[in-house]
Design a protein around this motif. Sequence first.
Motif, PDB file in Angstrom:
ATOM      1  N   LEU A 146       0.823  -1.205   0.000  1.00  0.00           N
ATOM      2  CA  LEU A 146       0.000   0.000   0.000  1.00  0.00           C
ATOM      3  C   LEU A 146       0.856   1.254   0.000  1.00  0.00           C
ATOM      4  N   ASN A 147       2.110   1.140   0.452  1.00  0.00           N
ATOM      5  CA  ASN A 147       3.047   2.247   0.292  1.00  0.00           C
ATOM      6  C   ASN A 147       3.379   2.436  -1.188  1.00  0.00           C
ATOM      7  N   SER A 148       3.450   1.327  -1.922  1.00  0.00           N
ATOM      8  CA  SER A 148       3.673   1.413  -3.368  1.00  0.00           C
ATOM      9  C   SER A 148       2.467   2.019  -4.077  1.00  0.00           C
ATOM     10  N   ALA A 149       1.264   1.875  -3.485  1.00  0.00           N
ATOM     11  CA  ALA A 149       0.089   2.529  -4.057  1.00  0.00           C
ATOM     12  C   ALA A 149       0.221   4.042  -3.996  1.00  0.00           C
ATOM     13  N   ILE A 150       1.070   4.537  -3.087  1.00  0.00           N
ATOM     14  CA  ILE A 150       1.333   5.972  -2.978  1.00  0.00           C
ATOM     15  C   ILE A 150       2.509   6.379  -3.854  1.00  0.00           C
ATOM     16  N   TRP A 151       3.588   5.616  -3.786  1.00  0.00           N
ATOM     17  CA  TRP A 151       4.837   6.040  -4.410  1.00  0.00           C
ATOM     18  C   TRP A 151       5.164   5.329  -5.720  1.00  0.00           C
ATOM     19  N   GLY A 152       4.400   4.300  -6.075  1.00  0.00           N
ATOM     20  CA  GLY A 152       4.624   3.639  -7.352  1.00  0.00           C
ATOM     21  C   GLY A 152       5.836   2.729  -7.328  1.00  0.00           C
ATOM     22  N   GLY A 153       6.283   2.344  -8.531  1.00  0.00           N
ATOM     23  CA  GLY A 153       7.420   1.442  -8.660  1.00  0.00           C
ATOM     24  C   GLY A 153       7.822   1.326 -10.116  1.00  0.00           C
ATOM     25  N   SER A 154       8.661   0.319 -10.400  1.00  0.00           N
ATOM     26  CA  SER A 154       9.156   0.130 -11.765  1.00  0.00           C
ATOM     27  C   SER A 154       9.028  -1.321 -12.161  1.00  0.00           C
ATOM     28  N   SER A 155       8.686  -1.540 -13.406  1.00  0.00           N
ATOM     29  CA  SER A 155       8.694  -2.877 -14.008  1.00  0.00           C
ATOM     30  C   SER A 155       8.524  -2.709 -15.510  1.00  0.00           C
ATOM     31  N   ARG A 156       8.945  -3.731 -16.239  1.00  0.00           N
ATOM     32  CA  ARG A 156       8.839  -3.712 -17.698  1.00  0.00           C
ATOM     33  C   ARG A 156       9.501  -2.474 -18.312  1.00  0.00           C
ATOM     34  N   GLY A 157      10.552  -2.023 -17.620  1.00  0.00           N
ATOM     35  CA  GLY A 157      11.333  -0.929 -18.142  1.00  0.00           C
ATOM     36  C   GLY A 157      10.714   0.442 -17.999  1.00  0.00           C
ATOM     37  N   ARG A 158       9.722   0.589 -17.164  1.00  0.00           N
ATOM     38  CA  ARG A 158       9.094   1.911 -16.992  1.00  0.00           C
ATOM     39  C   ARG A 158       8.615   2.072 -15.548  1.00  0.00           C
ATOM     40  N   HIS A 159       8.404   3.338 -15.171  1.00  0.00           N
ATOM     41  CA  HIS A 159       7.860   3.634 -13.845  1.00  0.00           C
ATOM     42  C   HIS A 159       6.347   3.652 -13.916  1.00  0.00           C
ATOM     43  N   TRP A 160       5.698   3.113 -12.897  1.00  0.00           N
ATOM     44  CA  TRP A 160       4.236   3.169 -12.816  1.00  0.00           C
ATOM     45  C   TRP A 160       3.808   3.860 -11.518  1.00  0.00           C
ATOM     46  N   ASN A 161       2.669   4.544 -11.586  1.00  0.00           N
ATOM     47  CA  ASN A 161       2.094   5.209 -10.422  1.00  0.00           C
ATOM     48  C   ASN A 161       1.078   4.301  -9.745  1.00  0.00           C
ATOM     49  N   GLY A 162       1.018   4.378  -8.433  1.00  0.00           N
ATOM     50  CA  GLY A 162      -0.064   3.728  -7.718  1.00  0.00           C
ATOM     51  C   GLY A 162      -1.307   4.610  -7.753  1.00  0.00           C
ATOM     52  N   THR A 163      -2.447   4.056  -7.380  1.00  0.00           N
ATOM     53  CA  THR A 163      -3.694   4.817  -7.482  1.00  0.00           C
ATOM     54  C   THR A 163      -3.774   5.967  -6.474  1.00  0.00           C
ATOM     55  N   GLY A 164      -2.927   5.952  -5.439  1.00  0.00           N
ATOM     56  CA  GLY A 164      -2.951   7.018  -4.451  1.00  0.00           C
ATOM     57  C   GLY A 164      -1.795   7.986  -4.568  1.00  0.00           C
ATOM     58  N   TRP A 165      -1.246   8.145  -5.781  1.00  0.00           N
ATOM     59  CA  TRP A 165      -0.041   8.963  -5.965  1.00  0.00           C
ATOM     60  C   TRP A 165      -0.235  10.418  -5.522  1.00  0.00           C
ATOM     61  N   ARG A 166      -1.485  10.913  -5.573  1.00  0.00           N
ATOM     62  CA  ARG A 166      -1.724  12.302  -5.166  1.00  0.00           C
ATOM     63  C   ARG A 166      -1.382  12.524  -3.686  1.00  0.00           C
ATOM     64  N   ALA A 167      -1.526  11.477  -2.872  1.00  0.00           N
ATOM     65  CA  ALA A 167      -1.203  11.605  -1.444  1.00  0.00           C
ATOM     66  C   ALA A 167       0.288  11.823  -1.239  1.00  0.00           C
ATOM     67  N   GLY A 168       1.104  11.107  -1.996  1.00  0.00           N
ATOM     68  CA  GLY A 168       2.541  11.288  -1.898  1.00  0.00           C
ATOM     69  C   GLY A 168       2.962  12.685  -2.308  1.00  0.00           C
ATOM     70  N   LYS A 169       2.354  13.177  -3.379  1.00  0.00           N
ATOM     71  CA  LYS A 169       2.683  14.512  -3.868  1.00  0.00           C
ATOM     72  C   LYS A 169       2.290  15.583  -2.850  1.00  0.00           C
ATOM     73  N   ALA A 170       1.123  15.402  -2.199  1.00  0.00           N
ATOM     74  CA  ALA A 170       0.621  16.412  -1.267  1.00  0.00           C
ATOM     75  C   ALA A 170       1.317  16.369   0.093  1.00  0.00           C
ATOM     76  N   LEU A 171       1.584  15.162   0.605  1.00  0.00           N
ATOM     77  CA  LEU A 171       2.114  15.029   1.964  1.00  0.00           C
ATOM     78  C   LEU A 171       3.628  14.879   2.002  1.00  0.00           C
ATOM     79  N   ASN A 172       4.210  14.361   0.912  1.00  0.00           N
ATOM     80  CA  ASN A 172       5.667  14.214   0.808  1.00  0.00           C
ATOM     81  C   ASN A 172       6.247  13.485   2.008  1.00  0.00           C
ATOM     82  N   ARG A 173       5.650  12.354   2.355  1.00  0.00           N
ATOM     83  CA  ARG A 173       6.146  11.494   3.435  1.00  0.00           C
ATOM     84  C   ARG A 173       6.248  10.071   2.902  1.00  0.00           C
ATOM     85  N   GLN A 174       7.324   9.393   3.299  1.00  0.00           N
ATOM     86  CA  GLN A 174       7.533   8.029   2.835  1.00  0.00           C
ATOM     87  C   GLN A 174       6.800   6.993   3.685  1.00  0.00           C
ATOM     88  N   ASP A 175       6.253   7.418   4.847  1.00  0.00           N
ATOM     89  CA  ASP A 175       5.637   6.433   5.740  1.00  0.00           C
ATOM     90  C   ASP A 175       4.119   6.340   5.579  1.00  0.00           C
TER      91      ASP A 175
END
Length: 792
Positions: A625-654
């Motif tokens: 669920l942390n990856s749902a915020i910060w995304g990850g990489s596979s198949r040679g590209r970066h993907w966003n999780g569905t909650g990426w807006r939370a990471g952008k707004a709060l800027n916390r890794q936890d």
Amino acid sequence: MLKWLIRLFIFGLFLSFCAIAGVFVLYQQVKPELPDVSELKDIRLETPMRIFSQDGELISQYGEQRRTPIAIEDMPPMLIDAVLATEDARFYEHPGIDVIGISRAAVVWFTTGEKRQGASTITQQVARNFFLTREKTITRKIKEIFLAMHIESLLSKDEILALYLNKIALGHRSHGVGAAAQVYYGKEVADLTLAEVAMIAGLPQGPSVLNPISNPTRAAERRAVVLGRMLDTGKISRVQYNDAMAAPVAARYHGAEITLSAPYIAEMAHQFALSMFGEDAYTKGLKVYTTVQSEEQQAGTQALVDGLLAYDLRHGYRGATEQLWQGAPWSNEQITEHLASLPSYWPLEPAVVTAVAARSATVQVKNKGELTLAWDGLKWARPYIADNRQGHALRQAKDAVAVGDLIWVRPQGEQWMLAQLPEINGALAALDPNNGAITSLVGGFNFTLNKFNRAQQAERQMGSNIKPFIYSAALDNGFSLASMVNDAPINHWDPGTRKSWRPRNSPNVYDGPMRVREALARSKNVVSIRLLQGTGIPIALQRLNDLGFDTANIPATDSLALGSPSATPLQMATGYAAFANGGKKVTPFVVQRIEDSNGIILYEAEPMVTQVISEETSFLISEALNSAIWGGSSRGRHWNGTGWRAGKALNRQDIAGKTGTTNESRDAWFSGFTPDRVASAWVGFDDFGRPLGRTAYNANLDGSQVAGGEFGASTALPIWIGYMKAALAEFPERDRPMPSGLYTATIDPNTGLKTTGKGITEYFVPGTEPKYYSRPETSQSFGGTSVTDDLF
């Protein structure tokens, strides 16, 4: 002559003996009916129940009688002077009864037959108020006299006066001068002016007809009587008298001094106290301290209201509430009077349009006077056509408002803007995941408008918010975050219904085999179904049951994986708490402690915490669920999780969390957490069948606006972010320690297999790690297949 004087003296002695004998006989007759006044020594005045935040802010007050007991030494001398001058000028000299006054009342009764109330001292009024009725009978009066004399022998004058000043009924459910000061003037007694003191001192003779709210004219006349007696007794000067007489009758009704708006919390705490103490809860002076902190509760309320108003704004303006006139315009007085009769629903205020210019409007606002709505406060108001359709962008003010419109407005920074009561609704529930204490709870847009507590009572379909629970069961049954599951269409034939079930992803893309971590972070529907099928429906249902969800009426079908069951936002937050706290189920509670009027603790919460998921599984789901915020990489590209807006707004890794949207976007969710807070936000119509709809781009607004479909990420997540920004301010970012039962390995993100080359770190329970190593030539990309589904 001497003989007649002697006879007159003897006759006088005889009459005195007869009087004493008569009094003694009367006393003997009424003695069995006299109450024991010794209880006045330990009297506990009935005081209402008050609900507080954890940090001592008053949330609400419950009870028929409003009373604020005040010690006699804290009473302003001016107030005591006013009461004594009006009610009992010789209070500190007489023995509890006024012989002259009683004689005068007796003469009136013998000569006219009228049983008038008069001649009661303050001590007699205390006797009547605590022990007797107000019926005007000779028997009651005799009892009152004997009780007064007994009270005077038992208590000091100051003690008697304190009882009187704290007990006396003063109108509008206020009992005692402390409550009256608050009810009529919104003040402490120490802050009252002379005119206000005189007004309150005049109320005991007729609180229902002499109070300044119900009858300001008669109240002013009674105030003049009090001031006149204070002047006659030398308690005030002529200058003070004149100034007080000239003061306007400015009283108005003031509710309890609420310092924190949390009505849904207040009602939950109220019901809890009522279940413990019954009807006595309203009179024992209970102080109920809730678990919410004022700043967090305010943040939750603001976040929900902002989110609902933002949804309403982008879907268009539904028009004025009413057109007040067609012909001759109303006068300012008519408009003011009409607005005063209308409710306010924070932050919305009723207003009337009085003039319209090209790109502005003049409005008269309740309690605010005349204001201007500038173009920035009007330009959003393109017409509402349907939930999924809006009219063209506004070009001029008259396209939205007209003179005579009854509308709603709200503050917008330093300015005001056109608004409307939202038809959409929502809820927010937040907890301390470590013990279940509710830290913020908002059950709807406005409690006064609708008291239904959606956070606690609205059971709505979970949508993809259910997926972490399904995935946690899968991780306990052979799967790992690196397990590869095919993200490909499902076409399942049901021989019973003779129909084919084709669950679909949203957005309309399939990516082939992918890791479990990525599938949860990107909310892949068909992967969730395949995990449920691989785990078994009974096991998944048991996991939901262990976390506190009612599974008795949940159909045991594959649709479980897509969130067909229903839950309340509070239940959802409780379920997610287990991923934040290491796998423990908490029982949410709202009352921290209850004290009596003396500060003695009558109840203190004992949080209930039970281990229901392994610490390892809880950690793994938190990671996904942390990856749902910060995304990850596979198949040679970066993907966003569905909650990426939370990471952008709060800027916390936890932070970690999950979006959720049900079929046709009828319910939008976001549930997420840190080690210190867990919260769930929900948005939907109270009409279960009404979808949230879609919005088109509004040319009058800036580029940051939300357009397109209403989903968990766009509709509910901003509310969660709004609350978490404030709630996490006092909690520094911190890592989740890896449980000792896990270990890490480097894997190929494309295959989920171990690798000796460049890869990513993944966590494993021993025995679930990949058995083989990835070869470079086996890594491949998978294309997409277009299908549509709104469940994510």
